[in-house]
Enzyme design. Sequence first.
Site, mmCIF file in Angstrom:
data_model
loop_
_atom_site.group_PDB
_atom_site.id
_atom_site.type_symbol
_atom_site.label_atom_id
_atom_site.label_comp_id
_atom_site.label_asym_id
_atom_site.label_seq_id
_atom_site.Cartn_x
_atom_site.Cartn_y
_atom_site.Cartn_z
ATOM 1 N N SER A 16 18.370 -26.313 -3.663
ATOM 2 C CA SER A 16 17.289 -26.026 -2.713
ATOM 3 C C SER A 16 16.112 -25.420 -3.458
ATOM 4 O O SER A 16 16.179 -25.137 -4.658
ATOM 5 C CB SER A 16 17.764 -25.054 -1.619
ATOM 6 O OG SER A 16 18.114 -23.796 -2.181
ATOM 7 N N ILE A 18 12.963 -24.243 -5.485
ATOM 8 C CA ILE A 18 12.318 -24.672 -6.716
ATOM 9 C C ILE A 18 13.179 -25.691 -7.455
ATOM 10 O O ILE A 18 12.670 -26.703 -7.968
ATOM 11 C CB ILE A 18 12.015 -23.453 -7.613
ATOM 12 C CG1 ILE A 18 10.899 -22.606 -6.984
ATOM 13 C CG2 ILE A 18 11.616 -23.888 -9.018
ATOM 14 C CD1 ILE A 18 10.620 -21.307 -7.727
ATOM 15 N N SER A 137 10.445 -14.446 -13.039
ATOM 16 C CA SER A 137 9.750 -14.029 -11.822
ATOM 17 C C SER A 137 8.643 -13.061 -12.216
ATOM 18 O O SER A 137 8.690 -12.450 -13.292
ATOM 19 C CB SER A 137 10.722 -13.331 -10.863
ATOM 20 O OG SER A 137 10.048 -12.711 -9.786
ATOM 21 N N TYR A 150 17.357 -7.117 -8.768
ATOM 22 C CA TYR A 150 16.736 -8.402 -9.111
ATOM 23 C C TYR A 150 15.698 -8.195 -10.209
ATOM 24 O O TYR A 150 15.653 -8.952 -11.185
ATOM 25 C CB TYR A 150 16.103 -8.999 -7.861
ATOM 26 C CG TYR A 150 15.408 -10.322 -8.075
ATOM 27 C CD1 TYR A 150 16.138 -11.481 -8.295
ATOM 28 C CD2 TYR A 150 14.017 -10.421 -8.033
ATOM 29 C CE1 TYR A 150 15.514 -12.704 -8.472
ATOM 30 C CE2 TYR A 150 13.381 -11.638 -8.203
ATOM 31 C CZ TYR A 150 14.134 -12.777 -8.426
ATOM 32 O OH TYR A 150 13.502 -13.984 -8.608
ATOM 33 N N LYS A 154 15.676 -9.830 -14.047
ATOM 34 C CA LYS A 154 14.560 -10.632 -14.564
ATOM 35 C C LYS A 154 13.911 -9.960 -15.777
ATOM 36 O O LYS A 154 13.469 -10.635 -16.715
ATOM 37 C CB LYS A 154 13.535 -10.877 -13.459
ATOM 38 C CG LYS A 154 14.074 -11.738 -12.307
ATOM 39 C CD LYS A 154 14.541 -13.095 -12.777
ATOM 40 C CE LYS A 154 14.975 -13.986 -11.622
ATOM 41 N NZ LYS A 154 15.400 -15.334 -12.050
ATOM 42 N N SER A 186 10.510 -21.051 -0.221
ATOM 43 C CA SER A 186 11.808 -21.647 -0.552
ATOM 44 C C SER A 186 12.880 -20.925 0.252
ATOM 45 O O SER A 186 12.586 -20.022 1.030
ATOM 46 C CB SER A 186 12.090 -21.535 -2.050
ATOM 47 O OG SER A 186 12.380 -20.201 -2.401
#
Length: 282
Positions: A16, A18, A137, A150, A154, A186
């Site tokens: 799904s 990107i 990101s 998160y 990253k 997304s």
Amino acid sequence: ENELRGKVVWVTGASSGIGEELAYQLSKIGALLAISARREDEQISSLDEKDILVLRLDLTDRSSHEAATNSVLKHFGKIDVLVNNGGRSQRSLFVDTNLDVYSAIIELNYLGTISLTKHVLNHMIQRKKGKIVTVSSVMGIMGAPLASGYCASKHALQGFFNSLRTELTDYPDISIINICPGPVQSKIIQNVFTENLAKSIENSGDQSHKMPTDRCVRLTLVSTANDLKEAWISDHPYLAVCYLWQYAPTWAWWLMNRMGKRRIQNFKSGMDADASYSRKKK
């Protein structure tokens, strides 16, 4: 188109968002595709069989990565481009979040990514060419509330791949490319980590203010074709904050403290966390 046509491109997280859009745009260009996701039944299966390999891949099952790499090599004979796109985001405050959530984020986003990279890189070193593209990101550049785990994963990817690039100076035709998208339309919000592993987000909110997925992917492919070491792909105000974070961190901390309060308020009220920073385009 000329740079990527006919190249073997392996895209992870292709079910799904990107990853899915990458597969569609690469197929239109004429790339040969290996696409992977944790659940094989969610992957794209409408492309010509000879030009595509659908391969189930769980990034957290590191013991399977060597066999998966060998499967792609057996099918196509080579891997020209690896796109590390698999991963999950987060929406929870640190004080409310179990530590096993942080362990799961690092295992998936960071350790899973570098494990697969290690196996593919061995092949690229033998060929002395290739591209490793990692979808990081803007959260790998800055910090933000509700996404501490998160952001950490990253930041780890940014540090790892920037260091890896310096280890490959004897291989000038192996490119390490970091892609840093801002908010994108997304399904990433529907699949985020929350304060515990068993809980999913109840309301992802309106996503229409974010960058369209097809534009993000187009710019990602342009960056890949041109061997950009790092690309920030975002609309304002997120892009402006990236520049502040890079060049005027004191101002960035002040601004993020103000934006952060609104971000948390938005999330607690059931809106998308970033909804109030952009005006809808009419």
